[in-house]
Each structure stands twice: as C-alpha cells, then as structure tokens.
Scaffold this motif. Structure first.
Motif, PDB file in Angstrom:
ATOM      1  N   MET A   1       0.847  -1.199   0.000  1.00  0.00           N
ATOM      2  CA  MET A   1       0.000   0.000   0.000  1.00  0.00           C
ATOM      3  C   MET A   1       0.877   1.241   0.000  1.00  0.00           C
ATOM      4  N   THR A   2       0.878   1.977  -1.084  1.00  0.00           N
ATOM      5  CA  THR A   2       1.747   3.146  -1.197  1.00  0.00           C
ATOM      6  C   THR A   2       0.986   4.452  -1.296  1.00  0.00           C
ATOM      7  N   GLU A   3      -0.339   4.383  -1.345  1.00  0.00           N
ATOM      8  CA  GLU A   3      -1.131   5.591  -1.493  1.00  0.00           C
ATOM      9  C   GLU A   3      -1.892   5.892  -0.202  1.00  0.00           C
ATOM     10  N   ALA A   4      -2.014   7.179   0.090  1.00  0.00           N
ATOM     11  CA  ALA A   4      -2.839   7.641   1.202  1.00  0.00           C
ATOM     12  C   ALA A   4      -3.522   8.922   0.775  1.00  0.00           C
ATOM     13  N   ARG A   5      -4.553   9.273   1.490  1.00  0.00           N
ATOM     14  CA  ARG A   5      -5.316  10.491   1.191  1.00  0.00           C
ATOM     15  C   ARG A   5      -5.431  11.297   2.477  1.00  0.00           C
ATOM     16  N   VAL A   6      -5.117  12.594   2.393  1.00  0.00           N
ATOM     17  CA  VAL A   6      -5.178  13.478   3.552  1.00  0.00           C
ATOM     18  C   VAL A   6      -6.120  14.626   3.226  1.00  0.00           C
ATOM     19  N   THR A   7      -7.080  14.878   4.111  1.00  0.00           N
ATOM     20  CA  THR A   7      -8.001  16.005   3.966  1.00  0.00           C
ATOM     21  C   THR A   7      -7.841  16.916   5.172  1.00  0.00           C
ATOM     22  N   HIS A   8      -7.398  18.148   4.921  1.00  0.00           N
ATOM     23  CA  HIS A   8      -7.236  19.125   6.005  1.00  0.00           C
ATOM     24  C   HIS A   8      -8.590  19.778   6.261  1.00  0.00           C
ATOM     25  N   ILE A   9      -9.101  19.611   7.469  1.00  0.00           N
ATOM     26  CA  ILE A   9     -10.431  20.105   7.817  1.00  0.00           C
ATOM     27  C   ILE A   9     -10.368  21.464   8.506  1.00  0.00           C
ATOM     28  N   GLY A  10      -9.239  21.759   9.146  1.00  0.00           N
ATOM     29  CA  GLY A  10      -9.071  23.050   9.809  1.00  0.00           C
ATOM     30  C   GLY A  10      -8.220  22.917  11.043  1.00  0.00           C
ATOM     31  N   GLY A  11      -7.423  23.938  11.349  1.00  0.00           N
ATOM     32  CA  GLY A  11      -6.549  23.879  12.512  1.00  0.00           C
ATOM     33  C   GLY A  11      -5.673  22.641  12.447  1.00  0.00           C
ATOM     34  N   PRO A  12      -5.703  21.811  13.505  1.00  0.00           N
ATOM     35  CA  PRO A  12      -4.907  20.585  13.502  1.00  0.00           C
ATOM     36  C   PRO A  12      -5.644  19.378  12.934  1.00  0.00           C
ATOM     37  N   THR A  13      -6.892  19.571  12.510  1.00  0.00           N
ATOM     38  CA  THR A  13      -7.768  18.455  12.193  1.00  0.00           C
ATOM     39  C   THR A  13      -7.581  17.982  10.762  1.00  0.00           C
ATOM     40  N   ALA A  14      -7.260  16.705  10.609  1.00  0.00           N
ATOM     41  CA  ALA A  14      -7.088  16.120   9.284  1.00  0.00           C
ATOM     42  C   ALA A  14      -7.641  14.710   9.279  1.00  0.00           C
ATOM     43  N   LEU A  15      -8.217  14.326   8.153  1.00  0.00           N
ATOM     44  CA  LEU A  15      -8.693  12.969   7.936  1.00  0.00           C
ATOM     45  C   LEU A  15      -7.649  12.246   7.090  1.00  0.00           C
ATOM     46  N   ILE A  16      -7.140  11.135   7.599  1.00  0.00           N
ATOM     47  CA  ILE A  16      -6.142  10.340   6.900  1.00  0.00           C
ATOM     48  C   ILE A  16      -6.799   9.021   6.510  1.00  0.00           C
ATOM     49  N   GLU A  17      -6.772   8.721   5.216  1.00  0.00           N
ATOM     50  CA  GLU A  17      -7.365   7.486   4.709  1.00  0.00           C
ATOM     51  C   GLU A  17      -6.283   6.685   3.990  1.00  0.00           C
ATOM     52  N   ALA A  18      -6.131   5.427   4.388  1.00  0.00           N
ATOM     53  CA  ALA A  18      -5.103   4.580   3.794  1.00  0.00           C
ATOM     54  C   ALA A  18      -5.475   3.119   3.980  1.00  0.00           C
ATOM     55  N   GLY A  19      -5.437   2.351   2.906  1.00  0.00           N
ATOM     56  CA  GLY A  19      -5.666   0.919   2.999  1.00  0.00           C
ATOM     57  C   GLY A  19      -6.997   0.528   3.611  1.00  0.00           C
ATOM     58  N   GLY A  20      -8.008   1.370   3.437  1.00  0.00           N
ATOM     59  CA  GLY A  20      -9.311   1.102   4.023  1.00  0.00           C
ATOM     60  C   GLY A  20      -9.492   1.635   5.429  1.00  0.00           C
ATOM     61  N   TRP A  21      -8.412   2.181   6.024  1.00  0.00           N
ATOM     62  CA  TRP A  21      -8.484   2.777   7.358  1.00  0.00           C
ATOM     63  C   TRP A  21      -8.864   4.247   7.244  1.00  0.00           C
ATOM     64  N   ARG A  22      -9.596   4.735   8.241  1.00  0.00           N
ATOM     65  CA  ARG A  22      -9.967   6.154   8.325  1.00  0.00           C
ATOM     66  C   ARG A  22      -9.597   6.669   9.715  1.00  0.00           C
ATOM     67  N   LEU A  23      -8.630   7.555   9.748  1.00  0.00           N
ATOM     68  CA  LEU A  23      -8.090   8.079  10.998  1.00  0.00           C
ATOM     69  C   LEU A  23      -8.279   9.585  11.019  1.00  0.00           C
ATOM     70  N   LEU A  24      -8.738  10.107  12.148  1.00  0.00           N
ATOM     71  CA  LEU A  24      -8.965  11.540  12.296  1.00  0.00           C
ATOM     72  C   LEU A  24      -8.034  12.096  13.360  1.00  0.00           C
ATOM     73  N   THR A  25      -7.370  13.197  13.057  1.00  0.00           N
ATOM     74  CA  THR A  25      -6.489  13.834  14.033  1.00  0.00           C
ATOM     75  C   THR A  25      -7.204  14.996  14.710  1.00  0.00           C
ATOM     76  N   ASP A  26      -6.991  15.147  16.003  1.00  0.00           N
ATOM     77  CA  ASP A  26      -7.407  16.304  16.803  1.00  0.00           C
ATOM     78  C   ASP A  26      -8.728  16.927  16.337  1.00  0.00           C
ATOM     79  N   PRO A  27      -9.870  16.330  16.679  1.00  0.00           N
ATOM     80  CA  PRO A  27     -11.154  16.786  16.141  1.00  0.00           C
ATOM     81  C   PRO A  27     -11.565  18.176  16.646  1.00  0.00           C
ATOM     82  N   THR A  28     -11.752  19.104  15.732  1.00  0.00           N
ATOM     83  CA  THR A  28     -12.251  20.450  16.055  1.00  0.00           C
ATOM     84  C   THR A  28     -13.327  20.807  15.042  1.00  0.00           C
ATOM     85  N   PHE A  29     -14.585  20.816  15.485  1.00  0.00           N
ATOM     86  CA  PHE A  29     -15.702  21.023  14.570  1.00  0.00           C
ATOM     87  C   PHE A  29     -16.682  22.092  15.054  1.00  0.00           C
TER      88      PHE A  29
END
Length: 263
Positions: A1-29
């Motif tokens: 698995m060499t590809e990943a997807r990062v979505t910057h949502i704001g501040g420190p918050t980012a959604l990281i998607e890789a290999g079917g996993w979905r990880l969220l950093t520092d949720p600020t909504f």
C-alpha cells in the motif's frame, strides 16, 4: 500500500485514509466565535469553522488525539465524535481523563490497528513539548504519532502534535525514517507570556526538516484561531528564505478537499 489520502479540515484536524483505514487527528468542529480558556489566564477565540462538517465524515476507525485538554485540539463538537470511533489514541493522562475507548501511549510505545483484509498500521507515540523548558506543569502532556505499515516506499507518516522544536522532536529524525510529516505550526503565543512560543514557528519547521528530510512536509495548525501567530503568509515568507531542497518538500493541503499522496 503506497497511497494515502489526507483532507485538512481546519486547525490541527485532518482525515487520513489509507488501505481502508480512516483516521482523524485532533477533532475540532465547533463553529467560529467562541472563546476558549486554556488555563493559567490564557484563552483564545476560534475565528473559522471546519471546512468539512462533522456530519460528512465517514465512519472512523481511530482518532489520533495529540492532547485532550485544549479546545483548539479537541472542542465540544469534536469531543462528541470520540465515542463513535473504534479507539482514541492519546497521552496516558488524556486516556485517564477521557475513559471509554481511549488508550494512552507513552513516548515510543506502539499500538497496532488490525482488521481482516486491511494492512496493519503501527501507531507509535513520539515526544512532544507544548512550550518552553519547564512549561510542562502549565501546558500538560502532548504526543505526536508516527504511522507505519507494510508497503510504504518513503517512510512513516508522522504527525508532530503541538510542540516546539527541542531534543525530543529531533529524536524522531534519528529513530525513524519519515516520508510525510504533518507539522503543527502557528508559532502560538499569548500576551500573558510575552515572546514564549508553544508550537513550532516556520523557522523551526525549516530547521527540523533539514534533519528529518521528509519527502513531503504538510503544514497544519496555522489558521482558524487568534493565538496562532504565524499564518500561511508568514510561513510562505520564511519558506522563501529556506534552501531550495527544503522549500520544495513543503506542500499546502487544500482546505476541505482530499490530497492523494505517495507514502
């Protein structure tokens, strides 16, 4: 698995998607406009809302929470998301406060995300210090995270967490090969404490990348709050003075839109 997807949502918050996993950093909504207290007389106002509403998030496998006790890394709406994740990885003290599905990681300890049909992701906590020397009793525990899985071509995906540049962060460059670095910048400071900084400045990020040598450096945590003292324009001005081989490693994440990267 060499590809990943990062979505910057704001501040420190980012959604990281890789290999079917979905990880969220520092949720600020939370929406903008509210003032948040950070303790010891410090506070700040949120000036912009998330680029992606919480309701539009996919189901979360894990939340990577660098610390739970500051509103610019975990606000009210972000906190409401935590029970819906399979696990919340954070500091040991944060896990004790949060309870439930929170799991604490001391520096250089590892938690493995495993599921049938998906690559195992090793999440290793990395050192962070959220301020100048001797500030820990005031600012509390913070952690970074290094994500590693089989098939990475360039090295770990590393999230610095809210930290200044110090020996513990430099240790990452000596112990890990980092392919992509999500760097919490902003040069945070408060009127009450004068020139003291509580997150990395752009100049510190340039210095760190000279040691880290990531393929990609992705700034986050530089907009959306009044106590962030270095926004994109200031960071770009500092990058313009950096050596070309360092400057070319930096890339801006589009707000609210996914960016596909090779890891």
């Amino acid at each position: 698995m060499t590809e990943a997807r990062v979505t910057h949502i704001g501040g420190p918050t980012a959604l990281i998607e890789a290999g079917g996993w979905r990880l969220l950093t520092d949720p600020t909504f939370d929406p903008p406009g509210r003032r948040y207290s950070f303790g010891w007389g410090t506070s700040s106002v949120k000036t912009s809302g998330p680029a992606l509403p919480a309701a539009e998030l996919p189901p979360l496998d894990a939340v990577l929470l660098t610390h739970d006790h500051h509103g610019d890394n975990l606000d009210t709406a972000g906190r409401a998301l935590l029970p819906g994740a399979d696990v919340v990885l954070t500091t040991p003290s944060g896990a004790r406060r949060l309870g439930g599905n929170a799991h604490g990681l001391a520096p250089w300890t590892t938690y493995r995300l495993t599921a049938p049909g998906r690559p195992t992701i090793e999440v290793t906590a990395t050192p962070a210090r959220h301020g100048p020397p001797l500030s820990h009793p005031v600012v509390g525990d913070v952690t970074g995270f290094a994500l590693r899985w089989e098939g990475q071509r360039h090295g770990a995906l590393w999230i610095s967490g809210d930290t200044v540049l110090y020996g513990g962060v430099r240790e990452v460059a000596h112990r890990l090969t980092v392919g992509t670095a999500l760097l919490h910048l902003g040069g945070v400071r408060f009127p009450l404490t004068g020139p003291l900084r509580y997150t990395m400045t752009a100049a510190q990020a340039v210095s760190l990348c000279g040691e880290l040598r990531p393929r990609l450096a992705l700034p986050v945590h530089y907009e959306g709050w009044r106590h962030f003292q270095e926004g994109r324009r200031s960071i770009e001005a500092e990058l313009a003075k950096a050596p070309g081989d360092i400057r070319e490693r930096f890339r801006w994440l589009p707000m609210g839109a996914p960016l596909d990267i090779t890891v």
